[in-house]
Design a protein around this motif. Structure first.
Motif, PDB file in Angstrom:
ATOM      1  N   GLU A   1      -5.839   2.499  10.076  1.00 50.05           N
ATOM      2  CA  GLU A   1      -7.250   2.864   9.973  1.00 50.05           C
ATOM      3  C   GLU A   1      -7.508   3.667   8.703  1.00 50.05           C
ATOM      4  N   ALA A   2      -6.606   4.584   8.373  1.00 55.83           N
ATOM      5  CA  ALA A   2      -6.764   5.415   7.178  1.00 55.83           C
ATOM      6  C   ALA A   2      -6.694   4.585   5.903  1.00 55.83           C
ATOM      7  N   VAL A   3      -5.811   3.608   5.873  1.00 53.61           N
ATOM      8  CA  VAL A   3      -5.610   2.804   4.665  1.00 53.61           C
ATOM      9  C   VAL A   3      -6.691   1.735   4.495  1.00 53.61           C
TER      10      VAL A   3
ATOM     11  N   MET B   1       0.824  -1.209   0.000  1.00 52.87           N
ATOM     12  CA  MET B   1       0.000   0.000   0.000  1.00 52.87           C
ATOM     13  C   MET B   1       0.859   1.261   0.000  1.00 52.87           C
ATOM     14  N   LEU B   2       1.959   1.226   0.740  1.00 51.65           N
ATOM     15  CA  LEU B   2       2.844   2.382   0.777  1.00 51.65           C
ATOM     16  C   LEU B   2       3.484   2.623  -0.591  1.00 51.65           C
ATOM     17  N   ALA B   3       3.829   1.557  -1.281  1.00 51.22           N
ATOM     18  CA  ALA B   3       4.425   1.694  -2.612  1.00 51.22           C
ATOM     19  C   ALA B   3       3.411   2.213  -3.635  1.00 51.22           C
ATOM     20  N   LYS B   4       2.166   1.737  -3.553  1.00 52.07           N
ATOM     21  CA  LYS B   4       1.145   2.099  -4.540  1.00 52.07           C
ATOM     22  C   LYS B   4       0.396   3.383  -4.198  1.00 52.07           C
ATOM     23  N   TYR B   5       0.084   3.577  -2.916  1.00 52.28           N
ATOM     24  CA  TYR B   5      -0.767   4.692  -2.491  1.00 52.28           C
ATOM     25  C   TYR B   5      -0.198   5.416  -1.269  1.00 52.28           C
ATOM     26  N   PRO B   6       0.975   5.999  -1.373  1.00 51.26           N
ATOM     27  CA  PRO B   6       1.571   6.648  -0.197  1.00 51.26           C
ATOM     28  C   PRO B   6       0.724   7.794   0.345  1.00 51.26           C
ATOM     29  N   GLU B   7      -0.086   8.400  -0.501  1.00 54.09           N
ATOM     30  CA  GLU B   7      -0.918   9.526  -0.070  1.00 54.09           C
ATOM     31  C   GLU B   7      -2.038   9.105   0.881  1.00 54.09           C
ATOM     32  N   LYS B   8      -2.352   7.827   0.950  1.00 57.98           N
ATOM     33  CA  LYS B   8      -3.407   7.348   1.856  1.00 57.98           C
ATOM     34  C   LYS B   8      -2.969   7.357   3.314  1.00 57.98           C
ATOM     35  N   PHE B   9      -1.675   7.325   3.553  1.00 58.62           N
ATOM     36  CA  PHE B   9      -1.161   7.321   4.921  1.00 58.62           C
ATOM     37  C   PHE B   9      -1.060   8.760   5.423  1.00 58.62           C
TER      38      PHE B   9
END
Length: 60
Positions: A48-50, A20-28
């Motif tokens: 919780e955010a992700v 998730m961090l590699a694909k969607y870092p903005e979600k954190f």
């Protein structure tokens, strides 16, 4: 907590946080995930955010 530990608590695969961090870092949220040496750590707020699942809602 470690990324692997958090992933297991939320019922995800061991490498979920890394993916998730590699694909969607903005979600954190800012400051919710950090690399300390080789260890990736994440806060409950980051998970919780992700995932959209609150820690209080988990069966732990």
């Amino acid at each position: 907590m470690s990324a692997g530990e958090a992933s297991k608590l939320w019922g995800k695969s061991d490498n979920y946080v890394r993916q998730m961090l590699a694909k969607y870092p903005e979600k954190f949220p800012a400051g919710s995930v950090r690399k300390i040496g080789k260890q990736l750590v994440v806060t409950p707020q980051g998970m919780e955010a992700v995932t959209g699942i609150r820690k209080n809602d988990l069966d732990i």
